[in-house]
Design a protein around this motif. Structure first.
Motif, PDB file in Angstrom:
ATOM      1  N   THR A  71      22.116  37.435  24.370  1.00  0.00           N
ATOM      2  CA  THR A  71      23.258  36.944  23.644  1.00  0.00           C
ATOM      3  C   THR A  71      22.020  37.540  21.915  1.00  0.00           C
ATOM      4  O   THR A  71      21.019  37.366  21.837  1.00  0.00           O
ATOM      5  N   THR A  73      22.064  37.806  17.791  1.00  0.00           N
ATOM      6  CA  THR A  73      21.296  37.068  16.662  1.00  0.00           C
ATOM      7  C   THR A  73      22.779  38.261  16.071  1.00  0.00           C
ATOM      8  O   THR A  73      23.382  39.372  16.485  1.00  0.00           O
ATOM      9  N   GLU A  74      23.694  37.354  14.840  1.00  0.00           N
ATOM     10  CA  GLU A  74      23.980  38.385  13.519  1.00  0.00           C
ATOM     11  C   GLU A  74      23.130  39.213  13.206  1.00  0.00           C
ATOM     12  O   GLU A  74      23.885  40.400  13.802  1.00  0.00           O
ATOM     13  N   GLU A  76      21.206  40.940  14.582  1.00  0.00           N
ATOM     14  CA  GLU A  76      21.007  41.881  15.482  1.00  0.00           C
ATOM     15  C   GLU A  76      21.777  43.538  16.114  1.00  0.00           C
ATOM     16  O   GLU A  76      22.063  43.587  15.920  1.00  0.00           O
ATOM     17  N   ALA A 128      27.720  34.647  18.094  1.00  0.00           N
ATOM     18  CA  ALA A 128      27.722  35.691  16.716  1.00  0.00           C
ATOM     19  C   ALA A 128      29.643  37.174  15.889  1.00  0.00           C
ATOM     20  O   ALA A 128      29.269  37.270  17.544  1.00  0.00           O
ATOM     21  N   SER A 154      28.592  38.769  20.690  1.00  0.00           N
ATOM     22  CA  SER A 154      27.573  37.964  21.119  1.00  0.00           C
ATOM     23  C   SER A 154      27.755  37.409  21.743  1.00  0.00           C
ATOM     24  O   SER A 154      28.118  36.012  21.441  1.00  0.00           O
TER      25      SER A 154
END
Length: 260
Positions: A71, A73-74, A76, A128, A154
């Motif tokens: 999952t 992150t924002e 990423e 995110a 995600s």
């Protein structure tokens, strides 16, 4: 002025309703912002189905891409979203005003997954989200310049698969249309149908939701692509010709190729 909108007007993600008042002849449009592409695909209800074939149709299927399934992150997500020059002829920019989401509530619970995407808040809720617009630079200065909205989300384990599954089910169950209510009043969607989808990611699914604006048909097109725990939603609409708009396959495949 021509108004073919794919971008969410006023920064809201209630894609058609809050942006342009696509409710049933309630006379209450807020005005559309942006524009959408109009393809040569026959409009739904015209007596002809789309003949657009997904890239690679008739050839051997491409190998299924692998994914680490983590999952993102924002931050990423922001690293894997498309950027300008990665797809020739398109400028990529952040979508402004994304803190405001739609409030559409469907009368039929089976249609909730579709309404949730119209609201800009897909279900199950993502961990995110990143928003972008893709603009056709060759059409710079034109009233009908192509702008496609892109939403990367995600999800916790299993959430991305559930999102695609629930949307597929809703498209099937809500084929005859549905009604919603929101802070802006009631809205009517007269038809929901599956569209040909470019092969991309581990799952690729496209569909059209036909809204109504002052009695006129307003086709909204969504193309969802999943790889691992990440889902990309592309959105296009046509407020001008009532033809089914097009999400360029080049955008879909290029974005899918960047997903880990």
């Amino acid at each position: 002025m021509k108004v073919r909108t794919t971008v969410v007007a006023a920064g809201t993600l209630v894609l058609c309703l809050a942006a342009a008042g696509c409710g049933p002849d309630d006379g209450g449009g807020k005005g559309a912002g942006g524009k959408a592409t109009a393809s040569q695909t026959p409009a739904a209800g015209s007596g002809a189905e789309s003949t657009a074939a997904a890239p690679g149709a008739g050839s051997a299927p491409a190998p299924m891409p692998t994914s680490h399934g983590r999952t993102l992150t924002e931050a990423e997500l922001a690293k894997v979203v498309l950027t300008t020059d990665e797809v020739p002829g398109y400028a990529i920019a952040p979508l402004e005003g994304t803190d405001e989401r739609g409030t559409e509530e469907p009368e039929d619970e089976a249609c909730r997954p579709i309404a949730a995407i119209i609201n800009g808040s897909p279900e199950p809720a993502p961990a995110a989200t990143v928003f972008r617009t893709a603009t056709d630079t060759a059409e710079e200065g034109k009233d009908d310049q192509t702008v496609v909205t892109e939403i990367l989300t995600s999800h916790p384990k299993g959430g991305a698969e559930e999102l695609l599954r629930s949307v597929r089910d809703a498209v099937r169950d809500c084929a005859d249309g549905f009604r919603t209510t929101s802070e802006d009043g009631p809205s009517t969607y007269t038809e929901v149908r599956t569209l040909p989808a470019a092969e991309a990611g581990q799952e690729s699914f496209a569909y059209q939701v036909t809204g109504s604006l002052a009695g006129a048909r307003v086709p909204l097109v969504f193309h969802l692509v999943r790889t691992g725990s990440t889902v990309v939603t592309f959105y296009a609409a046509d407020f001008l010709t009532a033809r089914t708009p097009e999400v360029p396959a080049a955008l879909v495949t290029a974005q899918a190729a960047k997903l880990p």
